[in-house]
Design an enzyme around this catalytic site. Structure first.
Site, short mmCIF file in Angstrom:
data_model
loop_
_atom_site.label_atom_id
_atom_site.label_comp_id
_atom_site.label_asym_id
_atom_site.label_seq_id
_atom_site.Cartn_x
_atom_site.Cartn_y
_atom_site.Cartn_z
N ASP A 166 20.01 12.39 1.32
CA ASP A 166 20.70 12.10 2.42
C ASP A 166 20.76 13.29 3.30
O ASP A 166 21.83 13.88 3.55
CB ASP A 166 21.87 11.45 2.38
N LYS A 190 16.18 9.29 -4.23
CA LYS A 190 16.50 8.17 -3.48
C LYS A 190 16.39 8.54 -1.93
O LYS A 190 16.92 9.45 -1.55
CB LYS A 190 18.01 7.75 -3.72
N ASP A 204 15.64 3.23 -0.60
CA ASP A 204 16.75 2.44 -0.28
C ASP A 204 16.86 1.94 1.13
O ASP A 204 17.97 2.68 1.86
CB ASP A 204 17.79 3.44 -0.80
N LYS A 240 17.34 -1.10 1.60
CA LYS A 240 18.43 -2.60 1.92
C LYS A 240 17.97 -3.46 2.87
O LYS A 240 18.60 -3.95 3.54
CB LYS A 240 19.83 -1.85 2.29
N PHE A 241 16.62 -3.79 2.85
CA PHE A 241 16.01 -4.91 3.70
C PHE A 241 16.93 -6.11 3.53
O PHE A 241 17.19 -6.50 2.50
CB PHE A 241 14.62 -5.10 3.27
N ASP A 257 16.43 -9.51 6.03
CA ASP A 257 15.82 -10.36 7.09
C ASP A 257 15.34 -11.68 6.61
O ASP A 257 15.79 -11.84 5.47
CB ASP A 257 14.82 -9.32 7.60
N ILE A 258 14.46 -12.15 7.34
CA ILE A 258 14.00 -13.52 7.02
C ILE A 258 12.99 -13.01 5.79
O ILE A 258 12.50 -11.95 5.82
CB ILE A 258 13.40 -14.30 8.03
N PRO A 259 12.60 -14.18 5.13
CA PRO A 259 11.68 -13.83 3.73
C PRO A 259 10.35 -13.12 4.22
O PRO A 259 10.17 -12.32 3.59
CB PRO A 259 11.60 -15.32 3.07
N THR A 267 9.41 -11.43 6.73
CA THR A 267 9.71 -9.85 7.34
C THR A 267 10.11 -9.06 6.12
O THR A 267 9.47 -8.05 5.80
CB THR A 267 10.82 -9.88 8.36
N THR A 280 29.54 -0.72 -1.98
CA THR A 280 30.52 0.28 -2.72
C THR A 280 31.46 0.88 -1.71
O THR A 280 32.52 1.36 -1.93
CB THR A 280 30.32 1.34 -3.70
N ARG A 287 31.53 9.46 -8.37
CA ARG A 287 32.22 10.78 -7.84
C ARG A 287 32.67 11.46 -9.18
O ARG A 287 33.66 11.02 -9.86
CB ARG A 287 33.37 10.68 -7.08
N GLN A 313 33.17 6.03 0.48
CA GLN A 313 33.25 5.26 -0.83
C GLN A 313 34.48 4.81 -1.35
O GLN A 313 35.53 5.57 -1.25
CB GLN A 313 32.34 6.00 -2.02
N GLY A 360 25.12 11.22 -4.22
CA GLY A 360 24.45 12.01 -2.81
C GLY A 360 25.21 13.13 -2.50
O GLY A 360 25.07 14.30 -3.01
N ARG A 361 26.24 12.95 -1.57
CA ARG A 361 26.93 14.21 -1.21
C ARG A 361 27.61 15.12 -2.19
O ARG A 361 27.46 16.38 -1.86
CB ARG A 361 28.38 13.74 -0.19
O1 C5P Z 1 27.04 10.56 -0.74
P1 C5P Z 1 27.28 9.31 -1.85
O2 C5P Z 1 27.18 9.82 -3.34
O3 C5P Z 1 28.46 8.43 -1.45
O4 C5P Z 1 25.76 8.59 -1.55
C1 C5P Z 1 25.58 7.19 -1.97
C2 C5P Z 1 24.14 6.87 -1.70
O5 C5P Z 1 23.85 5.60 -2.19
C3 C5P Z 1 24.11 6.70 -0.16
O6 C5P Z 1 22.85 7.17 0.02
C4 C5P Z 1 24.27 5.25 0.31
O7 C5P Z 1 23.45 4.64 1.26
C5 C5P Z 1 23.72 4.55 -1.04
N1 C5P Z 1 24.48 3.27 -1.45
C6 C5P Z 1 25.66 3.12 -1.69
N2 C5P Z 1 26.18 1.83 -1.90
C7 C5P Z 1 25.23 0.75 -2.03
C8 C5P Z 1 24.01 1.17 -1.97
C9 C5P Z 1 23.68 2.47 -1.54
O8 C5P Z 1 26.38 3.97 -1.58
N3 C5P Z 1 25.69 -0.33 -2.34
#
Ligand code: C5P
Length: 242
Positions: free
Chosen positions: A13, A35, A62, A64-65, A67-69, A71, A126, A188, A197, A217-218
């Site tokens: 990210d 990801k 990731d 996260k589409f 939309d209509i099927p 697309t 989440t 975390r 989160q 991520g972070r």
């Molecule tokens: O930084 P962090 O650990 O919170 O990142 C979580 C990653 O997972 C982000 O890129 C976020 O977009 C993704 N994600 C999420 N929850 C979901 C699906 C994906 O946090 N349900």
């Protein structure tokens, strides 16, 4: 059985390709799937996928589409052609939409003679909690029930698994069985900032609860030493699996 190295997916990210390259450089040998989320995909989609693939890693696309099927089917096909190894859609887009996504992944994978791209469904983000789901989204079911309902729908639609909070792993496992993939963000390490989160667990707790993959991520990307954090998470994952 996959090694923990293959089960920790790091979210790249960042805004720019150079930052993504630097991070992969620093975590060399420690991560096998990265990801790419809407932040970097919007900035540099196909090039970002190529850069990760060129280094030999899998790509969780990731987007996260939702939309209509038709697309969603065509978008999933495009992601698969670019080199995604996992893609996701929102389960709340409905069964027909998920069927279109699964079909597209199947068709492109066959055509390119590559392992079938996995398609996962996001259940409930989440970053949402019960209060937000009640007051903002207005769901009829309780949050945990909604997650299981959508996981079952995703399974019926032929998807490989779901993206959910680690707090829901046990209920999804019971409802959808041992081979259904459960991938959990909202991870975390103890003491790490939650950020936005809400439904979180530690890496060890998520593994012990039965996650197939965890996404971080972070806590990794913003660390002074991302490789050290990844190693600590691996150790915690391994301990939880003993
Ligand atoms: O930084 P962090 O650990 O919170 O990142 C979580 C990653 O997972 C982000 O890129 C976020 O977009 C993704 N994600 C999420 N929850 C979901 C699906 C994906 O946090 N349900």
């Amino acid at each position: 059985m996959l090694k923990v190295k293959d089960r920790l997916i790091v979210a790249l990210d960042v805004d720019e390709l150079d930052d993504a390259e630097r991070l992969m450089e620093r975590m060399q040998g420690l991560v096998s799937v990265y990801k790419l989320g809407t932040q970097l995909l919007t900035a540099a989609g196909p090039e970002a996928v190529q850069r990760v693939r060129r280094r030999g890693y899998g790509v969780f696309y990731d987007a996260k589409f939702h939309d209509i099927p038709r697309t969603v089917g065509t978008a999933v096909a495009a992601a698969c052609r670019q080199g995604a190894t996992i893609v996701n859609v929102h389960a709340s887009g409905g069964k027909d939409m998920m069927v279109a996504a699964a079909q597209a992944a199947e068709d492109v994978s066959k055509k390119l003679k590559q392992p079938r791209v996995k398609v996962l469904a996001v259940t409930v983000l989440t970053s949402l909690n019960q209060k937000m789901v009640d007051e903002e989204i207005g769901l009829k079911l309780k949050l945990g029930e909604q997650v299981v309902h959508l996981a079952k729908l995703a399974q019926e639609a032929g998807l490989d698994g779901v993206v959910a909070s680690p707090q829901e792993i046990k209920a999804i496992r019971t409802a959808c069985g041992p081979t259904f993939i459960i991938l959990t963000p909202g991870i975390r390490p103890a003491g790490a900032a939650l950020g936005d989160q809400k439904r979180t667990m530690t890496p060890g707790e998520a593994m012990a609860a039965g996650a197939n993959y965890i996404v971080v991520g972070r806590p990794v990307v913003e660390a002074k030493d991302p490789a050290a954090v990844v190693r600590e998470i691996h150790t915690e994952m391994e301990a939880a699996l003993l």
